[in-house]
Write a protein that holds these residues in place. Structure first.
Motif, PDB file in Angstrom:
ATOM      1  N   HIS A 113       8.315  -0.806  -5.572  1.00 63.35           N
ATOM      2  CA  HIS A 113       7.255   0.182  -5.730  1.00 63.35           C
ATOM      3  C   HIS A 113       6.028  -0.177  -4.898  1.00 63.35           C
ATOM      4  O   HIS A 113       5.368   0.705  -4.331  1.00 63.35           O
ATOM      5  CB  HIS A 113       6.893   0.317  -7.201  1.00 63.35           C
ATOM      6  N   ALA A 114       5.727  -1.463  -4.806  1.00 68.49           N
ATOM      7  CA  ALA A 114       4.555  -1.880  -4.027  1.00 68.49           C
ATOM      8  C   ALA A 114       4.759  -1.586  -2.547  1.00 68.49           C
ATOM      9  O   ALA A 114       3.853  -1.078  -1.868  1.00 68.49           O
ATOM     10  CB  ALA A 114       4.298  -3.365  -4.253  1.00 68.49           C
ATOM     11  N   MET A 115       5.941  -1.878  -2.019  1.00 65.59           N
ATOM     12  CA  MET A 115       6.225  -1.599  -0.616  1.00 65.59           C
ATOM     13  C   MET A 115       6.208  -0.104  -0.356  1.00 65.59           C
ATOM     14  O   MET A 115       5.707   0.363   0.674  1.00 65.59           O
ATOM     15  CB  MET A 115       7.574  -2.199  -0.229  1.00 65.59           C
ATOM     16  N   PHE A 116       6.744   0.662  -1.289  1.00 62.05           N
ATOM     17  CA  PHE A 116       6.774   2.110  -1.142  1.00 62.05           C
ATOM     18  C   PHE A 116       5.365   2.684  -1.122  1.00 62.05           C
ATOM     19  O   PHE A 116       5.055   3.608  -0.353  1.00 62.05           O
ATOM     20  CB  PHE A 116       7.573   2.707  -2.309  1.00 62.05           C
ATOM     21  N   ALA A 117       4.490   2.136  -1.954  1.00 66.47           N
ATOM     22  CA  ALA A 117       3.111   2.623  -2.007  1.00 66.47           C
ATOM     23  C   ALA A 117       2.396   2.388  -0.681  1.00 66.47           C
ATOM     24  O   ALA A 117       1.641   3.248  -0.200  1.00 66.47           O
ATOM     25  CB  ALA A 117       2.366   1.939  -3.148  1.00 66.47           C
ATOM     26  N   VAL A 118       2.630   1.234  -0.058  1.00 72.12           N
ATOM     27  CA  VAL A 118       2.015   0.954   1.242  1.00 72.12           C
ATOM     28  C   VAL A 118       2.554   1.918   2.298  1.00 72.12           C
ATOM     29  O   VAL A 118       1.797   2.442   3.125  1.00 72.12           O
ATOM     30  CB  VAL A 118       2.275  -0.509   1.660  1.00 72.12           C
TER      31      VAL A 118
END
Length: 729
Positions: A113-118
């Protein structure tokens, strides 16, 4: 890594749209930093399946090496063209690399989710920059600049400035395409601004469910190229594609800017029967039942609109529709439809008849029946329910063969080009239409156990001359049929070497373990076995090699199973006893001579070969020039070539190309064109001359004539004269 997977590539922002199978909810603006309970449970369930040899054909332990592999695949899924993330972003992500395996195992998916948000943030930044560029920059198209669009092996951009330079080249190419199509600067600027706003909107609407599905597919891709995770909505779409049916209004929809428009009406569906819809009409509101409240769906994701429109047959739905010819702010027309079960006939088997003239002028013309089969479909639920009218590729092909018999057809060409497969059961049963009882495919499970699937029904639907037409897009079930026909010596196989997918997948419902009634966890299309032909050879990686070969359009290094870095290798097992109806080897040299002589004089075939060679040369460049004079000269040469060919068709009495006057690049994306005109153009494309199909029919006719005129050769090629495949008509 080669050939990104279908579900992962839904995140390719350069496509400027998000495929239906990946979209989830309309209200998901943010990406959570941790999964919900269902995602955590799903992750654990998928891990249990893929790491257990009782289920997976090639289970893999989630060790550090695999964790790193999943990380790389997820990065590729997010930004395959390396046009959004920078090297600094990727460096910050590196801390997640060793944690990926544990995250999947334990359902703690914060890294995904963190990578997707970036990624979402970077897309928004790129869109903002491009819009700024369109407002201020005046592009020139002189000099030797070029846009290098193939960035698969390129390094990540060092910083924002390098990304700015890359995007400026892409926007220049977009601008130049529209300029060459005759559009003025203000119109070009407006078109491109809208294009990139739509890009930003589509990506902004991606949510945590999208991130989760894409991440799990990075995991499944690390297992093998054909294992996939489907969320509940994607599972429904997969089943719909296999059954060739849906319950709804019977309309194909697409997104244009903020609204969903009708692209095509499905014959026999409620929308078509009502007579109240046309391609290009816009759906702005949807309500349930005859009197339910209307929801404004402008700005919604297309899958959410589809979800509102679909429903059980016999129920009603209200649609507020603005005609395509009216302004969007016009008063909509309210239409009430009763949903029905709709058969997707467009994707079903179709037939035509080709007359092949006698080359010497002394014999009789041959009438060759063609069956075009785009997929091996089956309505599994309908078959289980013993629905007498369930969709089945075999049933449809058998019906067509019956019609051919009544028409005194001399031979049959089964066209499996670009047929990517489908139901294994359909492949077995369809092969049985052409052979008497016998094995069709051997299936080896993970433990090594081999079972044999075959035709157990005596008799055939067609015992005459047969050819199977294949290309690189023929895969899986298509390879089973073509390979079995070849092993039996039942017919000629013509075309290109096939894809090389020799594995079997089952759809595993993840909801069967929790035992709840609600569909919450989705499913996994899981590789469970490898198949082998009756002769013992696998089609895996190598594919089916035709008896008569056409020029290669794409080779094994560009498309096919061999492009996957973790595909199973080719192997073979022991053959199983099966009838050998014929041996075409003695016939092939003569067929090759006749084929080569004919295509040397066939203008359509020669034009096709020229176009293939040109396509391959252009593709190998991996760039396009940004010099206007050079691009304009290329465009004029292509236009002149089409006009010249059309004139030659008229002179030679050949069928005209319906797209000869409409072949120039208009510079638009698919969702930017007039829907009605674009649909009409697609239909016209289906009527274009098909020199490969014509030549396949001619090759089959050659074989018939050679065998009819030479009893010694016939006895050598087809010794089982009383069996299917005797070719005695």
């Amino acid at each position: 890594m080669k050939a990104p997977r279908l579900i992962s590539t839904a995140l390719i922002a350069l496509a400027l749209s998000v495929p239906l199978g990946l979209m989830a909810r309309a209200d998901g603006d943010g990406i959570p930093t941790s999964p919900d309970a269902d995602q955590a449970r799903t992750s654990k369930l998928v891990h249990g399946l893929l790491s257990d040899s009782r289920y997976a054909y090639r289970p893999r332990k989630l060790d550090p090496a695999m964790s790193a592999d999943i990380f790389d695949r997820y990065l590729e899924a997010l930004d395959p063209t390396k046009m959004f993330l920078t090297a600094a972003d990727v460096a910050r992500f590196e801390r997640y690399r060793p944690r990926i395996g544990a995250a999947i195992r334990e359902g703690e998916l914060e890294p995904a989710h963190a990578m997707f948000a970036v990624y979402k943030e970077r897309v928004a930044e790129r869109v903002e920059h491009v819009r700024w560029l369109l407002e201020r920059d005046i592009f020139d198209f002189e000099g030797e600049d070029r846009w290098e669009y193939d960035r698969e092996d390129a390094p990540w951009a060092a910083d924002q400035a390098e990304l700015d330079a890359l995007w400026r080249q892409q926007v220049r190419n977009d601008w130049l395409r529209l300029k060459l199509a005759g559009r003025e600067p203000d119109e070009i600027r407006e078109t491109l601004d809208r294009r990139y706003v739509n890009l930003g909107t589509n990506v902004a609407q991606l949510d945590g469910e999208d991130a989760f599905q894409s991440f799990l597919n990075a995991y499944t891709a690390a297992i093998d190229p054909h294992t996939d995770y489907f969320n509940p909505r994607s599972t429904e779409l997969f089943n719909q594609s296999m059954s060739l049916s849906l319950e709804g209004i019977g309309a194909q929809l697409q997104k244009q800017d903020d609204v969903v428009v009708i692209r095509e009406l499905i014959a026999g569906g409620p929308a078509a029967i009502s007579g109240k819809f046309k391609p290009g009409d816009r759906i702005v509101g949807v309500g349930q039942g005859r009197n339910g409240p209307i929801e404004d769906v402008v700005g919604w994701r297309i899958d959410d609109v589809v979800e509102k429109i679909k429903g059980p047959k016999g129920t009603q739905v209200q649609l507020d529709v603005v005609p395509g010819s009216a302004n969007l702010d016009s008063e909509p027309v309210r239409i009430v439809l009763t949903r029905a079960r709709v058969r997707l006939e467009e994707q079903a088997a179709k037939s035509e008849v080709i007359t092949v003239p006698d080359g010497g002028g002394e014999g009789v013309d041959k009438r060759v029946g063609v069956i075009k089969l785009p997929a091996f479909y089956q309505d599994f639920q309908g078959r289980r329910n013993r629905d007498g009218d369930y969709a089945s590729a075999t049933r449809d092909v058998a019906r067509i063969l019956g019609e051919f018999a009544e028409q005194d057809i001399d031979g049959v060409v089964l066209d499996l080009r670009n047929n990517g497969g489908g139901s294994l059961n359909e492949a077995v049963e369809l092969t049985g239409l052409f052979i008497d009882t016998g094995p069709v495919v051997q299936v080896r499970e993970s433990g090594g156990r081999v079972s044999v699937e075959g035709d157990r029904t005596s008799g055939v639907a067609w015992d005459g001359p047969l050819a199977v037409l294949i290309n690189r897009g023929s895969a899986s079930a298509s390879e089973i049929v073509a390979g079995a026909i070849q092993d039996y010596g039942r017919g000629l196989v013509i075309g290109e070497t096939t894809f090389g997918k020799g594995t079997v997948q089952n759809l595993v419902d993840l909801d069967r373990w929790p035992g709840g009634e609600e569909k919450r966890f989705g499913s996994v299309k899981l590789t469970v076995a490898q198949f082998f032909l009756p002769g013992g050879s696998s089609t895996q990686n190598r594919g089916v090699v035709p008896d008569i070969r056409f020029p290669v359009t794409v080779d094994a290094s560009e498309f096919g199973e061999s492009t996957h870095d973790n595909a199973l290798p080719w192997t073979r097992i022991a053959a199983v006893p099966h009838t050998r109806y014929g041996d075409f080897k003695p016939l092939l040299p003569q067929l090759d001579v006749l084929h080569e002589a004919r295509i040397a004089e066939d203008p359509e075939f020669k034009w096709w070969v020229e176009d293939v060679e040109q396509f391959r040369a252009e593709r190998d460049k991996k760039y396009v020039s940004l010099n206007e004079a050079e691009r304009r000269a290329e465009r004029e040469r292509e236009d002149a070539k089409r006009r010249e060919r059309q004139a030659q068709r008229r002179e030679l009495g050949l069928p005209l190309d319906p797209l000869a006057e409409d072949g120039s690049d208009d510079g638009l994306q698919a969702n930017e064109r007039d829907v009605a005109l674009d649909t009409a153009r697609e239909k016209a494309a289906e009527e274009r001359p098909d020199p490969l199909l014509q030549e396949s029919a001619a090759i089959l006719a050659d074989a018939m004539r050679l065998l009819e005129g030479n009893r010694q050769l016939s006895a050598q090629v087809l010794p089982e004269s009383t069996q299917p495949g005797s070719w005695a008509r």
